[in-house]
Design an enzyme around this catalytic site. Structure first.
Site, PDB file in Angstrom:
ATOM      1  N   GLY A  13      41.682  12.670  13.976  1.00  0.00           N
ATOM      2  CA  GLY A  13      40.317  12.161  13.859  1.00  0.00           C
ATOM      3  C   GLY A  13      40.059  11.213  12.709  1.00  0.00           C
ATOM      4  N   ASN A 108      36.624   2.636  23.719  1.00  0.00           N
ATOM      5  CA  ASN A 108      37.867   3.264  23.272  1.00  0.00           C
ATOM      6  C   ASN A 108      38.553   2.352  22.270  1.00  0.00           C
ATOM      7  OD1 ASN A 108      40.186   5.064  23.357  1.00  0.00           O
ATOM      8  ND2 ASN A 108      41.218   3.498  24.587  1.00  0.00           N
ATOM      9  N   HIS A 110      42.371   1.322  20.911  1.00  0.00           N
ATOM     10  CA  HIS A 110      43.770   1.417  21.331  1.00  0.00           C
ATOM     11  C   HIS A 110      44.642   0.688  20.310  1.00  0.00           C
ATOM     12  CE1 HIS A 110      47.063   1.925  24.142  1.00  0.00           C
ATOM     13  NE2 HIS A 110      47.406   0.686  23.882  1.00  0.00           N
TER      14      HIS A 110
HETATM   15  C1  GAR Z   1      44.707   5.928  16.934  1.00  0.00           C
HETATM   16  O1  GAR Z   1      45.758   5.098  16.487  1.00  0.00           O
HETATM   17  C2  GAR Z   1      44.144   5.423  18.247  1.00  0.00           C
HETATM   18  O2  GAR Z   1      44.118   4.027  18.331  1.00  0.00           O
HETATM   19  C3  GAR Z   1      45.122   6.017  19.226  1.00  0.00           C
HETATM   20  O3  GAR Z   1      45.387   7.306  18.749  1.00  0.00           O
HETATM   21  C4  GAR Z   1      45.261   7.310  17.325  1.00  0.00           C
HETATM   22  C5  GAR Z   1      44.313   8.420  16.949  1.00  0.00           C
HETATM   23  O4  GAR Z   1      44.280   8.582  15.556  1.00  0.00           O
HETATM   24  N1  GAR Z   1      44.592   6.044  20.541  1.00  0.00           N
HETATM   25  C6  GAR Z   1      45.315   5.855  21.631  1.00  0.00           C
HETATM   26  O5  GAR Z   1      46.518   5.694  21.626  1.00  0.00           O
HETATM   27  C7  GAR Z   1      44.529   5.882  22.939  1.00  0.00           C
HETATM   28  N2  GAR Z   1      45.250   5.269  23.983  1.00  0.00           N
HETATM   29  P1  GAR Z   1      43.040   9.306  14.881  1.00  0.00           P
HETATM   30  O6  GAR Z   1      42.902  10.659  15.590  1.00  0.00           O
HETATM   31  O7  GAR Z   1      43.482   9.480  13.462  1.00  0.00           O
HETATM   32  O8  GAR Z   1      41.847   8.438  15.043  1.00  0.00           O
END
Ligand code: GAR
Length: 217
Positions: A13, A108, A110
């Site tokens: 998060g 979202n 990405h």
């Molecule tokens: C982030 O890098 C986000 O861009 C990616 O997961 C990570 C979550 O980190 N999302 C994806 O890959 C979605 N396809 P966080 O929980 O520290 O924000």
């Protein structure tokens, strides 16, 4: 008008934290009214609680199929009077039913310059391909995975000794800047979804060209 926003997470998060921080600093015409996770053990839930945000875990494993989980998700969001959803590391594919229902109201982030590197392992694949610029994208969510209309992107250079970890570290810094900025654009009405495309309210000077490697002599 302040929008009631829900953030959906599955893990640590850190993007959620950057959105909460921006909203609490009154940087955004948005109130983070709920943080919801499909994983009860998601680290981010504790971070959200510490920031005084309402949290909810709806464990997808407790549901027989994708659609019944999505219906429970939708009911919880309606109960909290949510107007807008930010997916922030939410690693669960949503049904077409849910995506259509929240069309134009769900974004979202990405970790790649879409449409390159949809799916997972984006940093590893960028390194394997030898690209010299990489980055992150905020987009509206559509039924096809990582394919929605693009609201904002940030670009980082890829440097010779980069590893997956060093590249991920460079990208995540930009994710934390980009996501609040993109949410602000939507809340302000500067960007909106119209006929499957993002319409921007004002033009701006993009400030020239980024070269990687830098062309400085
Ligand atoms: C982030 O890098 C986000 O861009 C990616 O997961 C990570 C979550 O980190 N999302 C994806 O890959 C979605 N396809 P966080 O929980 O520290 O924000």
């Amino acid at each position: 008008m302040t929008r009631r926003v829900a953030i959906l997470i599955s893990g640590r998060g850190s993007n959620m934290a950057s959105l909460i921080e921006a909203a609490q600093a009154a940087d955004l015409p948005a109130e983070i009214a709920l943080v919801l996770s499909n994983r009860p053990d998601a680290e981010g839930l504790e971070r959200a609680k510490d920031a005084g945000i309402a949290t909810l875990a709806i464990d997808h494993k407790a549901f027989p199929d994708r659609e019944s989980f999505d219906r429970a998700l939708d009911a919880a969001l309606n109960e909290h009077d949510i107007a807008f959803i930010c997916l922030a590391g939410f690693m669960r594919v949503l049904s077409d039913w849910f995506v259509e229902r929240w069309s134009g109201k769900m974004i979202n982030i990405h970790p790649s310059l879409l449409p390159l590197y949809r799916g997972t392992q984006t940093h590893r694949r960028a390194l394997e391909d030898g690209v010299l610029v990489h980055g992150c994208t905020v987009h509206f969510v559509v039924p096809e995975l990582d394919a929605g209309p693009i609201i904002a992107q940030a670009v980082v250079p890829v440097v010779p000794d980069d590893t997956e970890q060093s590249l991920a570290a460079r990208v995540i810094v930009q994710e934390h800047r980009l996501y609040p900025q993109a949410l602000r654009m939507i809340c302000d009405g500067m960007a909106r979804l119209q006929n499957g495309r993002v319409v921007f309210a004002r033009g701006w000077d993009a400030g020239g060209t980024l070269h990687s490697p830098s062309t400085h002599q």
